[in-house]
Scaffold this active site. Structure first.
Site, PDB file in Angstrom:
ATOM      1  N   GLU A 271       0.822  -1.219   0.000  1.00 33.40           N
ATOM      2  CA  GLU A 271       0.000   0.000   0.000  1.00 33.40           C
ATOM      3  C   GLU A 271       0.854   1.265   0.000  1.00 33.40           C
ATOM      4  O   GLU A 271       0.391   2.325  -0.418  1.00 33.40           O
ATOM      5  CB  GLU A 271      -0.936   0.016   1.214  1.00 33.40           C
ATOM      6  CG  GLU A 271      -2.114  -0.932   1.059  1.00 33.40           C
ATOM      7  CD  GLU A 271      -3.201  -0.735   2.107  1.00 33.40           C
ATOM      8  OE1 GLU A 271      -2.954  -0.076   3.129  1.00 33.40           O
ATOM      9  OE2 GLU A 271      -4.308  -1.267   1.901  1.00 33.40           O
ATOM     10  N   HIS A 292       8.437 -26.446  -1.579  1.00 37.80           N
ATOM     11  CA  HIS A 292       7.822 -27.597  -2.241  1.00 37.80           C
ATOM     12  C   HIS A 292       6.630 -27.190  -3.092  1.00 37.80           C
ATOM     13  O   HIS A 292       5.893 -28.034  -3.584  1.00 37.80           O
ATOM     14  CB  HIS A 292       7.417 -28.637  -1.184  1.00 37.80           C
ATOM     15  CG  HIS A 292       8.607 -29.196  -0.456  1.00 37.80           C
ATOM     16  ND1 HIS A 292       9.167 -30.418  -0.747  1.00 37.80           N
ATOM     17  CD2 HIS A 292       9.378 -28.653   0.513  1.00 37.80           C
ATOM     18  CE1 HIS A 292      10.213 -30.619   0.039  1.00 37.80           C
ATOM     19  NE2 HIS A 292      10.369 -29.556   0.809  1.00 37.80           N
ATOM     20  N   LYS A 406     -13.833  -0.123  -3.060  1.00 38.10           N
ATOM     21  CA  LYS A 406     -14.840   0.287  -2.069  1.00 38.10           C
ATOM     22  C   LYS A 406     -15.968   1.047  -2.750  1.00 38.10           C
ATOM     23  O   LYS A 406     -17.142   0.797  -2.478  1.00 38.10           O
ATOM     24  CB  LYS A 406     -14.191   1.194  -1.007  1.00 38.10           C
ATOM     25  CG  LYS A 406     -13.288   0.461  -0.035  1.00 38.10           C
ATOM     26  CD  LYS A 406     -12.879   1.415   1.078  1.00 38.10           C
ATOM     27  CE  LYS A 406     -11.815   0.833   1.967  1.00 38.10           C
ATOM     28  NZ  LYS A 406     -11.215   1.834   2.849  1.00 38.10           N
TER      29      LYS A 406
HETATM   30  O1  PA5 Z   1      -3.186   1.271   5.872  1.00 31.58           O
HETATM   31  C1  PA5 Z   1      -4.368   1.589   5.918  1.00 31.58           C
HETATM   32  O2  PA5 Z   1      -4.722   2.696   6.347  1.00 31.58           O
HETATM   33  C2  PA5 Z   1      -5.488   0.657   5.516  1.00 31.58           C
HETATM   34  O3  PA5 Z   1      -5.055  -0.447   4.842  1.00 31.58           O
HETATM   35  C3  PA5 Z   1      -6.304   0.270   6.735  1.00 31.58           C
HETATM   36  O4  PA5 Z   1      -5.476  -0.321   7.693  1.00 31.58           O
HETATM   37  C4  PA5 Z   1      -7.469  -0.665   6.432  1.00 31.58           C
HETATM   38  O5  PA5 Z   1      -8.161  -0.276   5.289  1.00 31.58           O
HETATM   39  C5  PA5 Z   1      -8.441  -0.652   7.614  1.00 31.58           C
HETATM   40  O6  PA5 Z   1      -8.950   0.638   7.809  1.00 31.58           O
HETATM   41  P1  PA5 Z   1      -9.647   1.086   9.133  1.00 31.58           P
HETATM   42  O7  PA5 Z   1      -8.703   0.917  10.260  1.00 31.58           O
HETATM   43  O8  PA5 Z   1     -10.005   2.510   8.900  1.00 31.58           O
HETATM   44  O9  PA5 Z   1     -10.857   0.219   9.317  1.00 31.58           O
END
Ligand code: PA5
Length: 415
Positions: A271, A292, A406
């Site tokens: 990310e 494996h 989303k």
């Molecule tokens: O790194 C990030 O911000 C995202 O990947 C979140 O961790 C993930 O989408 C979960 O979001 P939230 O904590 O708002 O539910």
């Protein structure tokens, strides 16, 4: 402290080339941009915060045999990785005086949710819902199920006593906690989801599992204070390899307890770096099991891979291979040898084979699989990831691409 060994990339890059990657400016940039927030979390951790987390953890341990942690991505992977790494991937099956910990709200599967509910059975349970935004659909849906389950079993008052909320100040979840009277742990400012394991997000479930969170944060602090050069070296090496066509990085470890750390690492790097049409693709492998399955590809498939091994100076447990007439083959001569020697030999053998097969191998090592080394590794990866992303020209924070699915989901569901 995390040590970095790049001798396994010498066939692929000239060490002098590393100076062409300006990690120092990237490091200054994150330090200036983030003079508070995730960069300074280990310094900001104090006895007040530690005491508050431990107090809530104690309450949960006393009231329940099970803690259900609801969260997804950065709001779940770090705690899950920590429990596996520091205690055991079989934590729930071990005899212990701390609650079982189940994770939910990290998918939209009814079968998964049903299993978790069945596993709780008649036992007393508490719920820690973790969502920075407080509006993530998978977690919000799971919360509805577990809130109803708590209320049915314990009534409205019991629900208040057993639902713990971790979120940002001002989020819809925070508003709900204030309105309905649940314990709410607010996340510190300027800490992104995937950089949040060293906050209440990761620390509360760990403390419930009996993990020494002070040691974890001390390990992170030592890394913050002394680990810059190694973080820069790792960041620079992987970026240089990327420029030479190594597009995929496989994080591999010979301890199955590291598996979820690999999952956490994939989110952190994926990310943070995968933006604007570029980025090293983060993959992870569990050796020797995956040798494996994926081993053939790694050895002889497309030559776009680099690998990073994580190793430990000392194993958690080191049994000796029993003798006896069971195997009347070459393995018989290994009787009496410690298993760690076999595991190390396997690592050496794989490293050599992969390098000869065209896969550069970096190696990261820490002393053992402890709370302190977990904290050190978490901080090391967060820092090197941010540096590496900036070096590559993208902003490590934010994940605009995740919004695409989303938005579609919201549209399909008519939300
Ligand atoms: O790194 C990030 O911000 C995202 O990947 C979140 O961790 C993930 O989408 C979960 O979001 P939230 O904590 O708002 O539910």
């Amino acid at each position: 402290m995390v040590k970095v060994d790049i001798s396994g990339v010498s066939d692929f890059i000239d060490e002098n080339e590393l100076s062409s990657i300006d990690t120092q400016s990237a490091f200054s940039e994150i330090t200036t941009l983030y003079e508070s927030g995730w960069v300074t979390l280990p310094k900001d951790y104090d006895t007040e915060l530690s005491g508050k987390i431990k107090e809530i953890a104690k309450k949960i341990r006393e009231q329940s045999k099970v803690l259900v942690v609801l969260g997804i991505g950065g709001s779940y992977l770090g705690a899950r990785a920590a429990i596996d790494y520091i205690v055991s991937p079989n934590y729930n099956f071990l005899s212990k005086d701390t609650p079982d910990i189940y994770f939910a709200g990290n998918n939209a599967s009814g079968a998964y949710l049903n299993d978790v509910m069945e596993m709780i059975g008649e036992r007393d349970f508490s719920v820690n819902v973790i969502s920075k935004s407080g509006s993530t659909i998978e977690t919000a849906i799971a919360l509805r199920f577990f809130k109803a389950m708590l209320e049915e079993k314990y009534g409205a008052m019991g629900l208040k006593e057993r639902l713990y909320v971790t979120t940002d100040a001002g989020s819809p979840l925070n508003e709900m906690a204030n309105r309905e009277g649940y314990d709410c742990l607010e996340m510190p400012e300027r800490v992104g989801g995937r950089y949040s394991v060293l906050t209440v997000v990761g620390l509360l479930p760990c403390a419930v599992a009996g993990i020494d969170i002070d040691a974890m944060m001390a390990g992170a602090l030592e890394e913050l204070e002394n680990g810059v050069d190694n973080a820069c070296l790792y960041a620079a090496t992987r970026q240089l390899l990327y420029r030479k066509g190594k597009k995929i990085e496989m994080l591999a470890c010979f301890e199955p307890a590291f598996r979820y750390m690999g999952e956490w690492w994939k989110q952190l790097f994926g990310e943070s770096e995968g933006k604007d049409g570029i980025g090293i693709f983060p993959a992870s492998a569990d050796y020797t099991a995956d040798l494996h399955s994926l081993g053939q590809y790694i050895q002889e498939g497309e030559r776009t891979l680099m690998e990073t091994f994580v190793s430990f100076d000392a194993p958690r447990v080191n049994p000796m291979i029993p003798g006896g007439p069971l195997h009347d083959d070459k393995i018989t001569i290994l009787a009496g040898m410690e298993l760690d020697e076999i595991n190390r030999s396997a690592s050496q053998a794989v490293k050599k084979a992969h390098i000869e097969g065209g896969v550069p191998v970096m190696e990261l090592s820490v002393s053992n699989m402890s709370a302190a080394s977990y904290g050190a590794l978490a901080y090391f990866f967060e820092r090197s990831c941010a540096i590496s992303a900036i070096v590559s020209g993208v902003i490590p924070f934010g994940q605009p691409g995740v919004e695409a699915y989303k938005n579609n989901l919201y549209e399909i569901l008519g939300l």
